[in-house]
Design an enzyme around this catalytic site. Structure first.
Site, short mmCIF file in Angstrom:
data_model
loop_
_atom_site.label_atom_id
_atom_site.label_comp_id
_atom_site.label_asym_id
_atom_site.label_seq_id
_atom_site.Cartn_x
_atom_site.Cartn_y
_atom_site.Cartn_z
N PRO A 54 -53.58 -15.21 -94.80
CG PRO A 54 -55.48 -13.98 -95.33
CD PRO A 54 -54.24 -13.94 -94.49
CG ASN A 55 -56.34 -17.54 -99.28
OD1 ASN A 55 -56.99 -18.57 -99.11
ND2 ASN A 55 -56.87 -16.34 -99.21
NE ARG A 65 -53.59 -17.04 -103.24
CZ ARG A 65 -53.30 -15.99 -102.51
NH1 ARG A 65 -52.27 -16.03 -101.70
NH2 ARG A 65 -54.03 -14.91 -102.56
CE1 TYR A 86 -49.86 -13.32 -104.64
CE2 TYR A 86 -51.50 -14.90 -105.43
CZ TYR A 86 -51.18 -13.65 -104.90
OH TYR A 86 -52.17 -12.74 -104.63
CG ASN A 140 -47.17 -12.02 -97.68
OD1 ASN A 140 -48.14 -11.28 -97.79
ND2 ASN A 140 -46.73 -12.79 -98.67
CB ALA A 158 -56.54 -10.95 -98.52
CD GLU A 168 -47.20 -3.71 -96.35
OE1 GLU A 168 -47.15 -2.63 -95.71
OE2 GLU A 168 -47.98 -3.88 -97.31
CG HIS A 198 -47.08 -7.55 -100.25
ND1 HIS A 198 -48.17 -8.11 -99.62
CD2 HIS A 198 -46.92 -6.31 -99.73
CE1 HIS A 198 -48.65 -7.23 -98.76
NE2 HIS A 198 -47.92 -6.14 -98.80
CB SER A 206 -47.58 -10.25 -106.39
OG SER A 206 -48.49 -9.74 -105.43
NE ARG A 264 -51.71 -9.28 -108.10
CZ ARG A 264 -52.04 -10.15 -107.15
NH1 ARG A 264 -51.31 -10.22 -106.03
NH2 ARG A 264 -53.08 -10.95 -107.30
C1 DQA Z 1 -49.80 -10.94 -101.37
C2 DQA Z 1 -50.54 -9.84 -102.14
C3 DQA Z 1 -51.96 -9.68 -101.60
O1 DQA Z 1 -52.65 -8.68 -102.35
C4 DQA Z 1 -52.72 -10.98 -101.73
O2 DQA Z 1 -54.01 -10.85 -101.15
C5 DQA Z 1 -52.00 -12.15 -101.19
C6 DQA Z 1 -50.56 -12.25 -101.36
C7 DQA Z 1 -48.40 -11.21 -101.97
O3 DQA Z 1 -47.57 -11.80 -101.27
O4 DQA Z 1 -48.13 -10.86 -103.13
O5 DQA Z 1 -52.61 -13.09 -100.69
O6 DQA Z 1 -49.59 -10.49 -100.03
#
Ligand code: DQA
Length: 146
Positions: free
Chosen positions: A9-10, A17, A22, A73, A76, A97, A99, A101, A106
């Site tokens: 998501p997102n 964003r 990011y 990825n 959330a 997995e 990410h 960030s 964080r």
């Molecule tokens: C994320 C890190 C997650 O905590 C966050 O909710 C995201 C992006 C990242 O790629 O850094 O949406 O997965």
């Protein structure tokens, strides 16, 4: 050699964003980077994004017998989803997995991942390059069979 890259998501909003967290690359730009990486390494790439947890579960289940590795990825859902964890554990396809960030630098709610324990490894904090590293790791797992 087929690699499934899944985005949660997102991540469709990347570029606009929270760019300080990011980066400025959009998801289509990251897809291009991922495709170039896969091509260079001789892999086929299937690259997808959804905002829906159940759709991710379905895609993970569908990877059994059709993909050699998954790079995910989960955004959330990383921090909340037992369903994703169970799907990854169920199918037996090596999963990495990733990410953008460094989630460990964080908020504390981002320090826990429901999926890390069923993934082969975790890559976090390298921005769009996390996708390159994830695909390299996937190819290494497929080629070396370990
Ligand atoms: C994320 C890190 C997650 O905590 C966050 O909710 C995201 C992006 C990242 O790629 O850094 O949406 O997965």
């Amino acid at each position: 050699m087929k690699i499934l890259v899944l985005n949660g998501p997102n991540l469709n909003l990347l570029g606009q964003r929270e760019p300080e967290t990011y980066g400025r690359a959009t998801l289509p730009e990251i897809e291009t980077l991922a495709r170039d990486t896969a091509k260079r390494l001789g892999a086929d790439l299937d690259f997808r994004q959804t905002n829906h947890e159940g759709e991710l579960v379905g895609w993970i289940q569908g990877a059994r017998g059709t993909a050699d590795a998954i790079v995910i990825n989960a955004a959330a859902f990383t921090h909340t989803s037992i369903a994703l964890r169970d799907a990854i554990a169920a199918i037996g396809v090596p999963t990495i997995e990733i990410h953008l960030s460094n989630v460990h630098a964080r908020e504390s709610f981002r320090h826990h991942s429901t999926i890390s324990a069923v993934c082969r490894g975790v890559i976090a904090g390298f921005g769009a390059h996390s996708y390159v590293l994830g695909i390299q790791a996937a190819v290494n797992i497929i080629v070396t069979r370990c």
